[in-house]
Scaffold this active site. Structure first.
Site, PDB file in Angstrom:
ATOM      1  N   SER A  21       0.817  -1.224   0.000  1.00  0.00           N
ATOM      2  CA  SER A  21       0.000   0.000   0.000  1.00  0.00           C
ATOM      3  C   SER A  21       0.845   1.264   0.000  1.00  0.00           C
ATOM      4  O   SER A  21       1.722   1.417   0.843  1.00  0.00           O
ATOM      5  CB  SER A  21      -0.854   0.063   1.272  1.00  0.00           C
ATOM      6  N   HIS A  50      -3.575   0.555  -4.594  1.00  0.00           N
ATOM      7  CA  HIS A  50      -3.036  -0.635  -5.258  1.00  0.00           C
ATOM      8  C   HIS A  50      -3.335  -0.550  -6.746  1.00  0.00           C
ATOM      9  O   HIS A  50      -4.467  -0.757  -7.166  1.00  0.00           O
ATOM     10  CB  HIS A  50      -3.663  -1.907  -4.686  1.00  0.00           C
ATOM     11  N   HIS A  72      -5.979  -9.173  -1.557  1.00  0.00           N
ATOM     12  CA  HIS A  72      -5.911  -9.611  -0.169  1.00  0.00           C
ATOM     13  C   HIS A  72      -7.028 -10.596   0.144  1.00  0.00           C
ATOM     14  O   HIS A  72      -8.091 -10.568  -0.487  1.00  0.00           O
ATOM     15  CB  HIS A  72      -6.061  -8.392   0.758  1.00  0.00           C
ATOM     16  N   TYR A  74      -8.880 -10.320   2.658  1.00  0.00           N
ATOM     17  CA  TYR A  74     -10.035  -9.563   3.171  1.00  0.00           C
ATOM     18  C   TYR A  74     -10.922  -9.006   2.061  1.00  0.00           C
ATOM     19  O   TYR A  74     -12.027  -8.546   2.327  1.00  0.00           O
ATOM     20  CB  TYR A  74      -9.587  -8.444   4.129  1.00  0.00           C
ATOM     21  N   GLU A  75     -10.446  -9.046   0.807  1.00  0.00           N
ATOM     22  CA  GLU A  75     -11.298  -8.639  -0.316  1.00  0.00           C
ATOM     23  C   GLU A  75     -12.200  -9.797  -0.740  1.00  0.00           C
ATOM     24  O   GLU A  75     -13.005  -9.651  -1.653  1.00  0.00           O
ATOM     25  CB  GLU A  75     -10.434  -8.214  -1.501  1.00  0.00           C
ATOM     26  N   ALA A 102       2.864  -2.286   3.923  1.00  0.00           N
ATOM     27  CA  ALA A 102       2.687  -1.271   4.966  1.00  0.00           C
ATOM     28  C   ALA A 102       2.144  -2.012   6.170  1.00  0.00           C
ATOM     29  O   ALA A 102       1.240  -2.837   6.037  1.00  0.00           O
ATOM     30  CB  ALA A 102       1.693  -0.226   4.494  1.00  0.00           C
ATOM     31  N   MET A 194      -1.747  -7.306   6.731  1.00  0.00           N
ATOM     32  CA  MET A 194      -2.792  -8.170   6.155  1.00  0.00           C
ATOM     33  C   MET A 194      -2.363  -8.772   4.817  1.00  0.00           C
ATOM     34  O   MET A 194      -3.200  -9.043   3.958  1.00  0.00           O
ATOM     35  CB  MET A 194      -4.074  -7.360   5.976  1.00  0.00           C
ATOM     36  N   SER A 195      -1.067  -8.947   4.636  1.00  0.00           N
ATOM     37  CA  SER A 195      -0.608  -9.460   3.335  1.00  0.00           C
ATOM     38  C   SER A 195       0.669 -10.273   3.518  1.00  0.00           C
ATOM     39  O   SER A 195       0.984 -10.734   4.603  1.00  0.00           O
ATOM     40  CB  SER A 195      -0.338  -8.285   2.383  1.00  0.00           C
ATOM     41  N   ASN A 218       1.966   3.016  10.869  1.00  0.00           N
ATOM     42  CA  ASN A 218       1.232   3.505  12.050  1.00  0.00           C
ATOM     43  C   ASN A 218       1.608   2.658  13.250  1.00  0.00           C
ATOM     44  O   ASN A 218       2.145   1.558  13.095  1.00  0.00           O
ATOM     45  CB  ASN A 218      -0.280   3.392  11.800  1.00  0.00           C
ATOM     46  N   HIS A 230      -6.962   4.581   6.367  1.00  0.00           N
ATOM     47  CA  HIS A 230      -6.209   4.033   5.232  1.00  0.00           C
ATOM     48  C   HIS A 230      -5.421   5.153   4.540  1.00  0.00           C
ATOM     49  O   HIS A 230      -4.314   4.938   4.047  1.00  0.00           O
ATOM     50  CB  HIS A 230      -7.167   3.346   4.257  1.00  0.00           C
TER      51      HIS A 230
HETATM   52  N1  HPA Z   1      -2.840  -3.508  11.391  1.00  0.00           N
HETATM   53  C1  HPA Z   1      -2.987  -4.396  10.389  1.00  0.00           C
HETATM   54  N2  HPA Z   1      -2.629  -4.132   9.139  1.00  0.00           N
HETATM   55  C2  HPA Z   1      -2.090  -2.941   8.875  1.00  0.00           C
HETATM   56  C3  HPA Z   1      -1.917  -1.969   9.865  1.00  0.00           C
HETATM   57  C4  HPA Z   1      -2.316  -2.276  11.192  1.00  0.00           C
HETATM   58  O1  HPA Z   1      -2.188  -1.471  12.137  1.00  0.00           O
HETATM   59  N3  HPA Z   1      -1.351  -0.877   9.266  1.00  0.00           N
HETATM   60  C5  HPA Z   1      -1.191  -1.195   7.958  1.00  0.00           C
HETATM   61  N4  HPA Z   1      -1.639  -2.440   7.710  1.00  0.00           N
END
Ligand code: HPA
Length: 255
Positions: A21, A50, A72, A74-75, A102, A194-195, A218, A230
């Site tokens: 990302s 993306h 992903h 989650y999609e 990320a 998440m990847s 973050n 995001h």
């Molecule tokens: N958690 C999960 N996935 C992420 C995060 C997070 O804080 N930041 C970027 N992808």
């Protein structure tokens, strides 16, 4: 062989980099690109930040392919669909794969915009691209010690600091609760995302050499007093991309 795959093969790159990302700024002056849409087997990214293409580039005289955009779990995609990009790159002649993402920091020493070189992972997604295999793959050196050393040396030489640590992959798409953050810390993870891990598993099954990097987007939720968006993840990625480009420029000719 499809025309699109032939264009990938024709570039004769041994190296590919999957971008996470907000990290598209790493790609500069592509010589050519091939849209994912040209490969019927590749699912198309739906998440902002993306893109969906392979960019053919040369960095410090080394031919590489950037995979811009991934899909992903989650999609709603399966483990097989999420890793179709890796299979395509292997078919395209790639032998060394750098995965980037990320991620949220669990380790309190990590700051937004820092980079962590992944030295191991926790696959907490509940799935694997090898299901149906059957394949009992040894993942003890999933992240190549040789590539790690080369990247560490290159980053040190140009003064870019790389943390090192463990990436925990969760399915998402929701960010973590405070209790989940504590659990992940207790499990020994330094960052959460998440990847990445499913791609690494398939790449190792296909005998690629793998390196991985997390851009700290973050503090994981629960550790931060501000709400996470995001957009914030994307903006941090754009800034940190510059540092990573420099590391690549230094490291690639040594690999
Ligand atoms: N958690 C999960 N996935 C992420 C995060 C997070 O804080 N930041 C970027 N992808």
């Amino acid at each position: 062989m499809s025309d699109a795959l032939q264009r990938l093969r024709h570039w004769k790159a041994k190296f590919a980099i999957i971008l996470g990302s907000g990290l598209n700024a790493i790609v500069q002056d592509p010589i050519d690109s091939v849209e994912y849409a040209e490969f019927p087997a590749l699912p198309k990214p739906r998440v902002p930040g993306h893109a969906g293409k392979f960019s053919l580039c040369e960095i410090s005289g080394v031919r590489i392919i950037f995979a811009q955009g991934r899909v992903h779990l989650y999609e709603g995609y399966s483990a097989g669909e999420v890793t179709a990009n890796v299979r395509m790159l292997a078919n395209g002649g790639i032998e060394k794969l750098v995965v980037t993402n990320a991620a949220g920091a669990l380790n309190q020493k990590f700051k937004t915009g820092d980079w962590m070189m992944i030295n191991d992972h926790l696959n907490l997604t509940g799935t694997s691209p090898l299901i149906g295999g059957p394949e009992f793959l040894d993942l003890s050196d999933a992240y190549s010690p040789r590539l790690q050393k080369q990247f560490r040396d290159a980053a040190q030489k140009i003064g870019v600091f790389l943390h090192q640590g463990v990436y925990a992959a969760v399915i998402g798409p929701q960010y973590e609760t405070a209790a989940e953050v504590r659990m992940l810390q207790d499990l020994g993870a330094d960052v959460v995302g998440m990847s990445t891990v499913l791609e690494v598993i398939l790449a190792r099954a296909l005998e690629m050499e793998v390196a991985g990097f997390s851009c700290i987007a973050n503090s994981a939720t629960g550790l931060s007093s501000t709400r996470l968006s995001h957009d914030e993840v994307l903006e941090t990625g754009r800034k940190a991309a510059k540092d990573f480009s420099r590391v690549l420029g230094e490291a690639l000719p040594r690999l």
